[in-house]
Design an enzyme around this catalytic site. Sequence first.
Site, mmCIF file in Angstrom:
data_model
loop_
_atom_site.group_PDB
_atom_site.id
_atom_site.type_symbol
_atom_site.label_atom_id
_atom_site.label_comp_id
_atom_site.label_asym_id
_atom_site.label_seq_id
_atom_site.Cartn_x
_atom_site.Cartn_y
_atom_site.Cartn_z
ATOM 1 N N SER A 9 -32.905 51.463 -31.309
ATOM 2 C CA SER A 9 -32.739 51.313 -32.755
ATOM 3 C C SER A 9 -32.739 52.680 -33.419
ATOM 4 O O SER A 9 -33.710 53.434 -33.284
ATOM 5 C CB SER A 9 -33.875 50.486 -33.349
ATOM 6 O OG SER A 9 -33.858 50.628 -34.763
ATOM 7 N N HIS A 34 -28.469 49.796 -31.860
ATOM 8 C CA HIS A 34 -29.027 48.809 -32.803
ATOM 9 C C HIS A 34 -29.198 49.469 -34.173
ATOM 10 O O HIS A 34 -29.823 50.520 -34.295
ATOM 11 C CB HIS A 34 -30.367 48.316 -32.272
ATOM 12 C CG HIS A 34 -30.977 47.192 -33.046
ATOM 13 N ND1 HIS A 34 -30.577 45.876 -32.905
ATOM 14 C CD2 HIS A 34 -31.959 47.174 -33.975
ATOM 15 C CE1 HIS A 34 -31.299 45.101 -33.708
ATOM 16 N NE2 HIS A 34 -32.143 45.866 -34.380
ATOM 17 N N ASP A 36 -30.525 48.896 -37.989
ATOM 18 C CA ASP A 36 -31.401 48.066 -38.824
ATOM 19 C C ASP A 36 -31.083 48.263 -40.305
ATOM 20 O O ASP A 36 -31.370 49.311 -40.878
ATOM 21 C CB ASP A 36 -32.863 48.435 -38.555
ATOM 22 C CG ASP A 36 -33.349 47.868 -37.233
ATOM 23 O OD1 ASP A 36 -33.167 46.659 -37.009
ATOM 24 O OD2 ASP A 36 -33.904 48.636 -36.426
ATOM 25 N N MET A 38 -31.793 47.184 -44.074
ATOM 26 C CA MET A 38 -32.853 46.561 -44.895
ATOM 27 C C MET A 38 -32.525 46.762 -46.364
ATOM 28 O O MET A 38 -32.061 47.838 -46.762
ATOM 29 C CB MET A 38 -34.203 47.195 -44.567
ATOM 30 C CG MET A 38 -34.557 47.145 -43.089
ATOM 31 S SD MET A 38 -36.229 47.730 -42.801
ATOM 32 C CE MET A 38 -36.265 47.823 -41.003
ATOM 33 N N HIS A 67 -28.209 44.589 -37.379
ATOM 34 C CA HIS A 67 -29.251 43.606 -37.694
ATOM 35 C C HIS A 67 -29.478 43.630 -39.202
ATOM 36 O O HIS A 67 -30.053 44.586 -39.734
ATOM 37 C CB HIS A 67 -30.520 44.007 -36.910
ATOM 38 C CG HIS A 67 -31.723 43.164 -37.176
ATOM 39 N ND1 HIS A 67 -32.987 43.531 -36.761
ATOM 40 C CD2 HIS A 67 -31.878 41.967 -37.801
ATOM 41 C CE1 HIS A 67 -33.859 42.608 -37.116
ATOM 42 N NE2 HIS A 67 -33.215 41.642 -37.764
ATOM 43 N N MET A 69 -31.318 42.713 -42.249
ATOM 44 C CA MET A 69 -32.554 42.186 -42.845
ATOM 45 C C MET A 69 -32.355 42.224 -44.356
ATOM 46 O O MET A 69 -32.950 43.057 -45.063
ATOM 47 C CB MET A 69 -33.748 43.039 -42.383
ATOM 48 C CG MET A 69 -34.164 42.722 -40.955
ATOM 49 S SD MET A 69 -35.166 44.034 -40.222
ATOM 50 C CE MET A 69 -33.861 45.121 -39.679
ATOM 51 N N MET A 138 -37.589 38.216 -33.329
ATOM 52 C CA MET A 138 -38.434 39.300 -33.840
ATOM 53 C C MET A 138 -39.830 39.165 -33.233
ATOM 54 O O MET A 138 -40.449 38.101 -33.317
ATOM 55 C CB MET A 138 -38.570 39.230 -35.363
ATOM 56 C CG MET A 138 -37.327 39.544 -36.163
ATOM 57 S SD MET A 138 -36.653 41.211 -36.033
ATOM 58 C CE MET A 138 -38.081 42.253 -36.205
ATOM 59 N N ASP A 176 -36.865 42.110 -30.398
ATOM 60 C CA ASP A 176 -36.889 43.273 -31.288
ATOM 61 C C ASP A 176 -38.272 43.440 -31.901
ATOM 62 O O ASP A 176 -38.729 42.598 -32.670
ATOM 63 C CB ASP A 176 -35.830 43.034 -32.388
ATOM 64 C CG ASP A 176 -35.681 44.220 -33.332
ATOM 65 O OD1 ASP A 176 -36.363 45.238 -33.127
ATOM 66 O OD2 ASP A 176 -34.859 44.112 -34.263
#
Length: 221
Positions: A9, A34, A36, A38, A67, A69, A138, A176
């Site tokens: 990540s 990966h 992330d 957010m 991913h 979020m 998660m 993850d």
Amino acid sequence: MKKVIIAPSILSADFANLEKEIKAIDEGGCDWVHVDVMDGTFVPPITIGDNIVKAIRPHTQKILDVHLMVEHPETQVEAFAQAGADMITVHQEVCVHLERTLQLIRSLGCKAGVALCPSTPVSTLQNVLHCTDLILMMSVNPGYGGQSYIHAVTDKIKEARKMLDTAGSKAHLHVDGGVSPKTIEEVSAAGADCFVAGSAVYNTPDYAAAIAELRGLAEKV
Ligand code: DX5
Ligand code: ZN
């Protein structure tokens, strides 16, 4: 030997040197990258937008595993697909029309993933397996790198493995959060085949060695 996917990540990378940090894990033998994303609402931090995905896309041929979020991910998936994402994962908790959102991701030419927070039951995915290419379990509460693996999630991984096998699904089972040399054997033995590792790669001096160690431990299970 079990075939495993190691996905560092970039959340734990040095953002001032992202091109260098991406090339280092690419040349260090990672399988996927990966990313992330957010939004400051679903989780407190704000991290990466589609503009950053577009900026890093030319610097690796590896799969960009995005991913999300974020709340209302259905409004974002097209932008991330156009930016060059290969896989887009949305959270079950924010998708009222999850089946539609997964189909939308596929229609954009990406693999469709769905993520579950530690408190969300595996059974919520039973009826979307036909349009799911990846389940992301998660194993920390989303929002931050460097947290400790929640061991209660191991039983959920086993349950998801059984659900996928029973349904004849070839979807990846991704885990993850808190994946490290100390926990990856437990996670792999429970039935995961993909492993996100943020701090366990980027907070070490030798990314290639960290990736190789994680791979070796996960494969031998
Ligand atoms: C947390 C993110 C993770 C995080 C993992 O919300 O989804 O991908 O970067 O970091 P580590 O591996 O350090 O737990
Ligand atoms: Zn993640």
